[in-house]
Write a protein that holds these residues in place. Structure first.
Motif, PDB file in Angstrom:
ATOM      1  N   MET B   1       0.881  -1.215   0.068  1.00  0.00           N
ATOM      2  CA  MET B   1       0.086   0.126  -0.077  1.00  0.00           C
ATOM      3  C   MET B   1       0.828   1.062   0.106  1.00  0.00           C
ATOM      4  N   ALA B   2       0.626   1.996  -0.702  1.00  0.00           N
ATOM      5  CA  ALA B   2       1.426   3.386  -0.892  1.00  0.00           C
ATOM      6  C   ALA B   2       0.701   4.322   0.113  1.00  0.00           C
ATOM      7  N   MET B   3       1.540   4.900   0.947  1.00  0.00           N
ATOM      8  CA  MET B   3       0.774   6.162   1.491  1.00  0.00           C
ATOM      9  C   MET B   3       1.699   7.390   1.977  1.00  0.00           C
ATOM     10  N   PHE B   4       1.385   8.342   1.426  1.00  0.00           N
ATOM     11  CA  PHE B   4       2.158   9.549   1.338  1.00  0.00           C
ATOM     12  C   PHE B   4       1.769  10.445   2.453  1.00  0.00           C
ATOM     13  N   ASP B   5       2.992  11.187   3.264  1.00  0.00           N
ATOM     14  CA  ASP B   5       2.582  12.368   3.870  1.00  0.00           C
ATOM     15  C   ASP B   5       2.406  13.494   2.963  1.00  0.00           C
ATOM     16  N   TRP B   6       1.643  14.026   2.860  1.00  0.00           N
ATOM     17  CA  TRP B   6       1.518  15.434   2.082  1.00  0.00           C
ATOM     18  C   TRP B   6       2.029  16.598   2.680  1.00  0.00           C
ATOM     19  N   ALA B   7       2.865  17.329   1.996  1.00  0.00           N
ATOM     20  CA  ALA B   7       3.671  18.338   2.664  1.00  0.00           C
ATOM     21  C   ALA B   7       2.695  19.549   2.796  1.00  0.00           C
ATOM     22  N   SER B   8       2.712  20.374   3.861  1.00  0.00           N
ATOM     23  CA  SER B   8       1.622  21.447   4.126  1.00  0.00           C
ATOM     24  C   SER B   8       1.379  22.248   2.831  1.00  0.00           C
ATOM     25  N   ALA B  11      -1.332  20.691   1.298  1.00  0.00           N
ATOM     26  CA  ALA B  11      -2.767  20.854   1.743  1.00  0.00           C
ATOM     27  C   ALA B  11      -3.013  22.717   1.508  1.00  0.00           C
ATOM     28  N   THR B  40     -10.320   9.493  -1.345  1.00  0.00           N
ATOM     29  CA  THR B  40      -8.769   9.281  -1.085  1.00  0.00           C
ATOM     30  C   THR B  40      -7.768   9.988  -0.331  1.00  0.00           C
ATOM     31  N   LEU B  41      -8.346  11.531  -0.382  1.00  0.00           N
ATOM     32  CA  LEU B  41      -7.757  12.408   0.323  1.00  0.00           C
ATOM     33  C   LEU B  41      -8.602  12.684   1.638  1.00  0.00           C
ATOM     34  N   LYS B  42      -7.813  12.869   2.890  1.00  0.00           N
ATOM     35  CA  LYS B  42      -8.575  13.406   3.978  1.00  0.00           C
ATOM     36  C   LYS B  42      -7.685  14.233   4.834  1.00  0.00           C
ATOM     37  N   LEU B  43      -7.958  15.382   5.360  1.00  0.00           N
ATOM     38  CA  LEU B  43      -7.334  16.241   5.985  1.00  0.00           C
ATOM     39  C   LEU B  43      -7.845  16.063   7.333  1.00  0.00           C
ATOM     40  N   ALA B  44      -7.226  15.406   8.269  1.00  0.00           N
ATOM     41  CA  ALA B  44      -7.617  15.359   9.587  1.00  0.00           C
ATOM     42  C   ALA B  44      -8.063  16.718  10.253  1.00  0.00           C
TER      43      ALA B  44
END
Lengths: 530, 125
Positions: B1-8, B11, B40-44
């Motif tokens: 599974m690919a999971m990326f931390d998005w740079a701010s 966001a 697919t995108l979620k901003l906590a």
């Protein structure tokens, strides 16, 4: 041993009749969260009031949506609060964002793209990567053997099951082998009895693992050290206590605070005892504010803070390092400013006015979402590849207003097995729609080589014709049934009427008509929602 | 599974784009992000609100408050409040800059991966 029933499963017998009145109240979980947030916020009174009002509004909105999806008010309120994470961390982030907008960009904000699984889940835990420091001379030492896993896989627990199978089921959903370190879950064992299964019924359809585990931890009243936690380590989903992972993920960080010390003392070359006093203050600040129970000097066994000259050495679990970083950033940002001035909140201009607008929750809206209860279904695919189907469904979700948003956690997961298998969890109505779509898309290649042709125009009401044509082309490229066409196929767009004109075999035209009928539907709405 | 931390920054671009389409409040923004990305995108929320407040402090967005009342509430009863955000002219300029640099970056990367398909094995030149 305790009997425990946590989350309602399946469709509720009836939806809450009075969502608006319910949502106006402030449930206990919200009050507790907001109180804790208020305690940790380091901002002026006006700003504090606004931040708390904003977070309270979020909790109310989210709770309302979860209730519409079928949860009881206490369950919904609790989950809404859990999703916001640790109030202390949220307060720290809010404080940092307001104090130094430019530094905000350095914060890893934890926005997650779960592309291959397509399952979104709320990030409720701590951000595990220490952010870039604004304190000069920071170096981070991380032992190569550190076995923490940053790539936690989101999974869902989606079945009626006893507690004994929760871990196994979680691993199955993630397609990972599971290892439960019972020796490091002593409190849980004591709670559940020697076999670890007695009497606990755990039902959490569609709930992400992290939220489900948080629920369990709260319900079992486990202490911070004993809370159940999990990691993906070497391809295995490992469950143990959070104190176990803390020890595994211990990180040594050094901070050179020379600049801070000099600025505080107002001297270029301060005396050694003066430096020691400042460093002792910083040490006390950290051990008293950041997870006080972990520090050796307070009787804990997972953290040590010490210093040599103006260098601070911190060995602590990685999850607490961002908070230490934040404390030091705050100290470094305004070393000479008295606290009362630093937190008076006057430095930021805030526009404040009341919009003359009244939003009323339409009670009939609840019935419009009548089939919004969580549900799930697994599709054993005959003809399509699971990854192709997932991609197409993702594009459909993007296009169709009826499928765009989902008031419950939505999952689209490929599960390992002998055949192609895709599990989908969402609301009942969305699961029904997706089932109908799969029934059309996952047909085998037609055997006939000759078929009568047909051309039909499909005027669209809720979806854009151009985007629909692009979607259909993508479907033709992936669905074996629709990819093979014995007659020339045509697709055209009439923008003036927002129509798609499709020509192919009669069967394919029928199939496309059914697809369009399923996706050209409006979004279920509540009056007042955006 | 690919999971990326998005740079701010990513966001921020997402939030600026959404507010470029019209005002929104925190919860509506988070739902909109999930909806537009097909889930697919979620901003906590624990990340979203600091981001919004930071952007406001930077002058990229401005806020106003709305009072929400239940239709059953007494006329003089105090309703709960909701904070709406809208893009400022500074935010609009930032959005334009971000969009331009994002497109330029995408164009450069596309030049490398253009027609390539996943699993595509090509003979080395």
């Amino acid at each position: 041993m305790s009997a425990l029933k946590l989350v309602r499963t399946g469709a509720p017998s009836s939806l809450p009749r009075d969502l608006s009145m319910s949502a106006e109240r402030s449930p206990e979980d919200h009050r507790v969260f907001v109180d804790r947030l208020s305690t940790h916020l380091r901002v002026g009174a006006t700003r504090r009031k606004e931040l708390l009002a904003e977070i309270e509004a979020h909790l109310t909105d989210r709770t309302r949506d979860l209730m519409v999806a079928g949860m009881s008010e206490p369950e919904a309120a609790k989950l809404a609060a859990i999703e916001l994470g640790d109030p202390a961390l949220l307060a720290a982030r809010l404080g940092a964002a307001l104090a130094a907008p430019r530094r905000r960009r350095l914060v890893n904000i934890g926005m997650i793209l779960v592309a291959s699984v397509g399952l979104s889940f709320a990030v409720t835990g701590l951000v595990r990567q220490p952010r870039e420091s604004t304190v000069e001379g920071v170096s981070v030492f991380q032992p190569p053997a550190a076995a923490h896993a940053a790539d936690e896989k989101p999974v869902i627990i989606d079945a009626n099951q006893t507690w004994s199978s929760v871990f196994t089921q979680a691993g199955k959903a993630a397609s990972l082998p599971v290892q439960v370190l019972w020796n490091h879950l002593q409190s849980l064992r004591a709670e559940l009895g020697p076999d670890g299964v007695a009497g606990v019924e755990f039902r959490a359809p569609g709930m992400p693992l992290n939220a489900a585990i948080a629920f369990l931890n709260d319900a079992l009243s486990l202490t911070e050290d004993d809370r159940i936690d999990y990691r993906v380590q070497n391809g295995t989903l490992v469950f143990a206590s959070s104190s176990y992972f803390d020890r595994q993920e211990s990180t040594l960080v050094t901070f050179d605070l020379t600049t801070v010390v000099n600025a505080t003392l107002g001297e270029q070359a301060p005396r050694q005892d003066s430096v020691r006093r400042v460093m002792q203050s910083i040490q006390a600040l950290i051990t008293s504010l950041v997870h006080p129970t972990i520090w050796a000097e307070r009787g804990g066994d997972r953290g040590v803070v010490t210093f040599f000259g103006a260098k601070l050495f911190v060995r602590a679990p990685q999850r607490v390092q961002p908070q230490i970083q934040w404390v030091l950033d705050e100290v470094a940002a305004r070393p000479a400013v008295p606290q009362s001035r630093a937190s008076d909140g006057q430095g930021v201009a805030v526009e404040f006015k009341l919009v003359p607008r009244l939003t009323v929750l339409d009670s009939s809206g609840a019935s419009a979402l009548g089939s919004a209860a969580p549900a799930s279904r697994a599709f054993e695919l005959d003809s399509m590849k699971a990854k192709d189907l997932r991609e197409i469904l993702g594009a459909i979700f993007e296009l169709s207003p009826a499928l765009q948003s989902c008031p419950v956690p939505r999952g689209l997961v490929i599960t390992a097995g002998t055949s192609e298998r895709l599990e989908f969890s969402a609301t009942e109505s969305q699961v029904r729609t997706v089932s109908d779509l799969v029934a059309i898309l996952d047909r085998p290649v037609p055997k006939t080589t000759h078929a009568s042709g047909d051309t039909r125009s499909f005027p669209l009401s809720h979806i854009d014709a151009t985007r629909t044509a692009a979607l259909l082309n993508a479907i033709f490229g992936t669905s074996p049934y629709l990819a093979n066409c014995p007659t020339p196929r045509s697709i055209a767009i009439e923008t003036s009427t927002n129509s798609v004109i499709f020509g192919s075999t009669s069967d394919q035209v029928d199939a496309v008509g059914k697809i369009i009928e399923l996706i050209d539907r409006p979004a279920p709405t509540l009056a007042g929602a955006r | 599974m690919a999971m990326f931390d998005w740079a701010s920054e990513s966001a921020e671009l997402v939030v600026l784009s959404l507010l470029g389409d019209g005002p929104g409040y925190g919860y509506s923004i988070s739902k909109e992000i999930a909806a537009r990305s097909g889930g697919t995108l979620k901003l906590a929320p624990g990340s979203l609100y600091p981001l919004l407040n930071g952007m406001e402090a930077e002058g990229l967005i401005a806020s106003s408050w709305e009072e929400i009342k239940s239709e059953r509430a007494a006329p003089d009863a105090e309703g709960r409040r909701r904070k709406w955000y809208r893009l400022t002219s500074k935010g609009r300029r930032r959005l334009d800059q971000r969009v331009a640099s994002h497109r330029a970056f995408r164009g450069v990367i596309d030049a490398f991966i253009g027609g390539r398909k996943i699993g595509d094995e090509r003979t080395p030149r």
